[in-house]
Design a protein around this motif. Structure first.
Motif, PDB file in Angstrom:
ATOM      1  N   LEU A 154       0.906  -1.168  -0.090  1.00 12.99           N
ATOM      2  CA  LEU A 154      -0.058   0.156  -0.087  1.00 12.99           C
ATOM      3  C   LEU A 154       0.741   1.195  -0.048  1.00 12.99           C
ATOM      4  N   MET A 155       1.848   1.286   0.714  1.00 11.69           N
ATOM      5  CA  MET A 155       2.811   2.438   0.871  1.00 11.69           C
ATOM      6  C   MET A 155       3.363   2.566  -0.572  1.00 11.69           C
ATOM      7  N   ARG A 156       3.675   1.733  -1.300  1.00 12.66           N
ATOM      8  CA  ARG A 156       4.181   1.772  -2.672  1.00 12.66           C
ATOM      9  C   ARG A 156       3.396   2.392  -3.618  1.00 12.66           C
ATOM     10  N   ARG A 157       2.042   2.017  -3.517  1.00 14.16           N
ATOM     11  CA  ARG A 157       0.836   2.438  -4.404  1.00 14.16           C
ATOM     12  C   ARG A 157       0.564   4.045  -3.853  1.00 14.16           C
ATOM     13  N   VAL A 158       0.521   4.292  -2.608  1.00 18.34           N
ATOM     14  CA  VAL A 158       0.056   5.741  -2.276  1.00 18.34           C
ATOM     15  C   VAL A 158       1.525   6.597  -2.835  1.00 18.34           C
TER      16      VAL A 158
END
Length: 292
Positions: A154-158
């Motif tokens: 999720l961090m990468r997507r954000v």
């Protein structure tokens, strides 16, 4: 006393002379020790409407603040290019296009798909864009941004949406902005991206991504000023959107939120007051400069 040779003294004399010659403002090692220039704070009037019109591109335009900004710009007589990840599902945008024939163009764009940004730039080749308004953003599930439960996918997507994809948008559509009359690039940021304003540790992925957005927009303001392009960084306030309500729900907090229409009105008014001399300034929807 022991005699000291001139040969031994020379290196020390050279170093002492060099250090003495350096003033506090002297740039060393790329200028990182140079104190920033003092600038007067900027204040804009969030109620001051401009009668200037042009062409604006609004990303993330199918809902929330983005959709409200599309409505607002259309009401002012602007030509609007609205992007959405799934244009076929953007029914409210389609309705606005029918209400304003010839003034609203809907395009597909997904910030996680850099090829879609290149395709957008190809579709818009030779179309001047007065205001490139980078509004699209991702917060993600707040519960997956708590230490001990970090979801790094999720961090990468954000980060890829809010920082990487936005930077790609600027690069891909820079020729369109440069060909326009007003030459403005806008990053819709957040007070969550202000390190000095940090109050609570939640939604850390979103915070980090907005800090990155602020830095890249500020760096772009320096790089593009010589090309007469103004970069605006604007926080839209605490707005009644799905994203904001999710964050408040997970934090167990409630307070009165602005409507998307009120936020859009203020943000557009603030953007309209940016001039080249204001490039890179981080402003609130209330027209006040925000701390970094």
């Amino acid at each position: 006393m022991h005699a000291i040779s001139l040969k031994a003294l020379v290196p020390a004399l050279i170093l002492t002379t060099a250090m003495t010659a350096l003033s506090p403002d002297t740039a060393v090692a790329g200028g990182h020790n140079r104190a920033p220039k003092k600038v007067e704070p900027v204040v804009f009037d969030p109620a001051l409407r401009s009668d200037v019109t042009g062409t604006v591109l609004v990303s993330g335009a199918n809902r929330g603040i983005g959709l409200a900004m599309v409505r607002n710009y259309l009401s002012r007589g602007w030509t609007v290019i609205a992007t959405a990840r799934k244009p076929e599902a953007a029914t409210e945008l389609a309705g606005l296009a029918e209400e304003h024939p010839g003034r609203l163009r809907i395009e597909r764009m997904d910030l996680l798909d850099l090829a879609s940004i290149d395709a957008l730039a190809e579709n818009l080749r030779d179309v001047p864009i007065d205001v490139l308004l980078n509004n699209a953003a991702l917060m993600g599930e707040p519960n997956d941004q708590v230490i001990g439960s970090y979801d790094y996918d999720l961090m990468r997507r954000v980060f890829n949406v809010n920082a990487v994809g936005t930077l790609k948008m600027v690069e891909a559509l820079l020729p369109n902005v440069e060909a326009s009359e007003q030459k403005k690039i806008v990053g819709i940021s957040s007070t969550q991206g202000s390190i000095a304003s940090l109050r609570e540790p939640g939604i850390v992925f979103y915070k980090v991504s907005k800090v990155a957005l602020n830095m890249e927009m500020y760096a772009l303001s320096r790089a593009l000023k010589r090309r007469d392009i103004t970069v605006a960084i604007v926080s839209p306030g605490a707005v009644d959107t799905e994203m904001m309500n999710l964050a408040l729900d997970r934090a167990g907090v409630k307070f009165k939120l602005m409507t998307t229409a009120d936020s859009a009105e203020a943000v557009i008014n603030v953007i309209g007051q940016y001039e080249l001399k204001h490039t890179g300034r981080f402003m609130s929807h209330e027209g006040e400069e925000l701390p970094w």
